[in-house]
Design a protein around this motif. Structure first.
Motif, PDB file in Angstrom:
ATOM      1  N   GLN A  28       0.835  -1.208   0.000  1.00  0.00           N
ATOM      2  CA  GLN A  28       0.000   0.000   0.000  1.00  0.00           C
ATOM      3  C   GLN A  28       0.866   1.253   0.000  1.00  0.00           C
ATOM      4  O   GLN A  28       0.595   2.201  -0.743  1.00  0.00           O
ATOM      5  CB  GLN A  28      -0.906   0.033   1.231  1.00  0.00           C
ATOM      6  CG  GLN A  28      -2.128  -0.808   1.119  1.00  0.00           C
ATOM      7  CD  GLN A  28      -2.968  -0.707   2.377  1.00  0.00           C
ATOM      8  OE1 GLN A  28      -2.463  -0.417   3.460  1.00  0.00           O
ATOM      9  NE2 GLN A  28      -4.245  -0.953   2.237  1.00  0.00           N
ATOM     10  N   TYR A  42      -3.038  -0.313  -4.985  1.00  0.00           N
ATOM     11  CA  TYR A  42      -3.366   0.126  -3.629  1.00  0.00           C
ATOM     12  C   TYR A  42      -4.613  -0.603  -3.127  1.00  0.00           C
ATOM     13  O   TYR A  42      -4.638  -1.113  -2.005  1.00  0.00           O
ATOM     14  CB  TYR A  42      -3.588   1.640  -3.593  1.00  0.00           C
ATOM     15  CG  TYR A  42      -3.817   2.158  -2.195  1.00  0.00           C
ATOM     16  CD1 TYR A  42      -2.754   2.546  -1.400  1.00  0.00           C
ATOM     17  CD2 TYR A  42      -5.098   2.226  -1.661  1.00  0.00           C
ATOM     18  CE1 TYR A  42      -2.956   3.007  -0.103  1.00  0.00           C
ATOM     19  CE2 TYR A  42      -5.316   2.675  -0.372  1.00  0.00           C
ATOM     20  CZ  TYR A  42      -4.243   3.065   0.403  1.00  0.00           C
ATOM     21  OH  TYR A  42      -4.447   3.501   1.687  1.00  0.00           O
ATOM     22  N   ALA A  46      -4.920  -3.138  -0.068  1.00  0.00           N
ATOM     23  CA  ALA A  46      -5.852  -2.813   1.016  1.00  0.00           C
ATOM     24  C   ALA A  46      -6.808  -3.974   1.266  1.00  0.00           C
ATOM     25  O   ALA A  46      -7.160  -4.262   2.421  1.00  0.00           O
ATOM     26  CB  ALA A  46      -6.625  -1.544   0.684  1.00  0.00           C
TER      27      ALA A  46
END
Length: 119
Positions: A28, A42, A46
């Protein structure tokens, strides 16, 4: 060629979840530094972080059948709450993909010894 089934090793599963959690946090941060082009990466990291955080805090990890049931329950969940993601649909798709991966690993009781950062 009959291989004896390995016994369930809860400590190994917890170590795997912890290492994947740490790797997801690093992924991330790296995606965040790369900017707009890395929003997919990302959200994927996540999603993996959310799954690992949810499962590693749960007592179901102590039993193979309980972990399989918990993963199945999470897959059936309608939505997953997390702040700071870019695309909810992409995030939910990645959460379900990560949960399916863990479900396969749990069913076969294999793969938890692979704690490399990139899998």
């Amino acid at each position: 060629m009959s291989d004896a089934a390995k016994p369930w090793d809860a400590a190994l599963v917890r170590q795997w979840l912890e290492s994947r959690f740490d790797a997801a946090k690093l992924d991330q941060a790296a995606a965040d530094r790369r900017g707009y082009d890395a929003q997919d990466d990302y959200d994927k990291a996540a999603a993996e972080e959310w799954v690992c955080r949810t499962l590693k805090a749960d007592l179901c990890v102590n039993d193979q059948a309980a972990l399989a049931a918990r993963v199945k329950q999470l897959i059936a969940q309608d939505e997953y709450r997390m702040t700071g993601i870019y695309d909810d649909v992409r995030f939910e798709r990645n959460v379900r993909g990560t949960l399916r991966k863990i479900a396969k690993m749990t069913k076969s009781n294999s793969g938890f010894d692979n704690r490399l950062r990139y899998q």
